[in-house]
Design an enzyme around this catalytic site. Structure first.
Site, PDB file in Angstrom:
ATOM      1  CD  GLU A 101      50.337 100.878  69.698  1.00  0.00           C
ATOM      2  OE1 GLU A 101      50.385 101.561  71.120  1.00  0.00           O
ATOM      3  OE2 GLU A 101      49.474 100.674  69.289  1.00  0.00           O
ATOM      4  CB  THR A 136      50.619  94.779  73.309  1.00  0.00           C
ATOM      5  OG1 THR A 136      49.707  95.073  73.387  1.00  0.00           O
ATOM      6  CG2 THR A 136      50.462  94.420  71.599  1.00  0.00           C
TER       7      THR A 136
HETATM    8  N1  HSE Z   1      47.475  94.726  65.359  1.00  0.00           N
HETATM    9  C1  HSE Z   1      48.051  94.375  67.061  1.00  0.00           C
HETATM   10  C2  HSE Z   1      48.053  92.796  67.588  1.00  0.00           C
HETATM   11  C3  HSE Z   1      47.227  95.461  67.913  1.00  0.00           C
HETATM   12  O1  HSE Z   1      47.014  91.977  67.574  1.00  0.00           O
HETATM   13  O2  HSE Z   1      48.780  92.018  67.805  1.00  0.00           O
HETATM   14  C4  HSE Z   1      48.023  95.648  69.519  1.00  0.00           C
HETATM   15  O3  HSE Z   1      46.911  96.663  69.743  1.00  0.00           O
END
Ligand code: HSE
Length: 305
Positions: free
Chosen positions: A126, A181
């Site tokens: 990630e 993200t």
């Molecule tokens: N929990 C993370 C976010 C997931 O909401 O930023 C992103 O893939």
């Protein structure tokens, strides 16, 4: 001796409303496939999809690099990636590749790692897209079903979702930034009001019970987030209308899928998922946005094929 393994890993939705960075659900909608082969020198990524093939910029590449270092792998490796999960839309695309990579490495070298270790390695991937490690999507992609992530130390709890849960996902056709993200984490508040935290915590707790008791109504009515959704929804044109339409069409709960911009509805199989999907589509089109809709059930997670 096994020289090559192929693994499929599902897409996923993270957060499920109040469970930011904690909840994930694997979805039987799109899959990434990774074939990991011994051979040659160093680690090379091959893909005909438009994804970065530099090791550090690719979530699967990062995972394989870390695992090869940890297990002192001397042989060269080829990582062949087939993307099935749309990239950058909140469907856990980087996580699916990272999950497939961790499970493939484990199978190729017969490590027999436990679930938490696989999720830990997959989480390293990630970094490539989110700029930080979070485990909600990778945990769902590796283990399947509904997951609750605890960290320090990493401990993932997995719950099998109810059979009568159905998900309607609307994926808007809008341009998304490359490091989406990371960008959508930057809009989040650094501090939250205690009273807001209390409301989210109560919904997160109820949602967990909903999954454990296989109660779709309780799951749906707990998909209620007053911290992250309000901070992010301006990034999704038409979000309020999409949500309102889906609820009016029979969805039990509606929220942003992961970091967005996809929107996900939670419903019972006794509702009309097609009607919910169409209502979501109309919501987006009122904002001048086209979308793709998918109706799906939870997935069982990654598997060697
Ligand atoms: N929990 C993370 C976010 C997931 O909401 O930023 C992103 O893939």
């Amino acid at each position: 001796m096994v020289e090559s393994v192929t693994v499929r890993a599902p897409c996923s939705t993270a957060n499920l409303g109040p469970g930011f960075d904690v909840f994930g659900l694997a979805l039987d909608a799109y899959y990434d496939q990774i074939q990991l082969e011994k051979g040659g020198k160093g680690i090379r990524i091959q893909s005909s999809d438009s994804i970065p093939i530099e090791l550090e910029k690719n979530s699967a590449g990062l995972v394989i690099k870390e695992m090869a270092k940890k297990y002192r792998v001397k042989t060269g490796l080829v990582v062949k990636i087939k993307k099935g999960v749309p990239t950058g839309f909140g469907m856990g695309s980087s996580a699916a590749s990272a999950a497939a990579a961790a499970v493939a490495f484990d199978a190729l070298f017969k490590l027999k790692l436990d679930g938490n270790s696989l999720v830990q390695y997959a989480g390293m991937g990630e970094m490539a897209s989110a700029g930080s490690v979070h485990y909600d999507n990778v945990a769902a992609s590796v283990l399947g079903g509904f997951v609750i992530v605890r960290t320090n130390p990493l401990d993932v709890i997995r719950v099998i979702p109810p059979k009568d849960l159905v998900l309607c996902v609307a994926i808007p056709k809008i341009p998304v930034p490359r490091k989406k993200t990371e960008a959508s984490r930057k809009v989040l508040p650094k501090l939250v009001k205690l009273s807001d935290h209390v409301k989210n915590l109560s919904n997160a707790s109820a949602l967990t019970v909903g999954f454990m008791e296989k109660n779709v109504n309780l799951i749906g009515s707990s998909i209620n987030d007053i911290i992250v959704e309000p901070a992010r929804k301006h990034l999704i044109p038409g979000f309020d209308r999409v949500k309102k339409n889906a609820l009016a069409a029979g969805a039990m709960g509606v929220t942003i899928s992961g970091a967005g911009p996809s929107v996900i509805s939670f419903a019972s199989t006794s509702a009309n998922p097609k009607k919910i999907s169409d209502a979501m589509k109309k919501g987006f089109s009122a904002a001048g946005v086209e979308c793709t809709t998918v109706i799906c059930k939870p997935s069982k997670g990654s598997a060697v094929v």
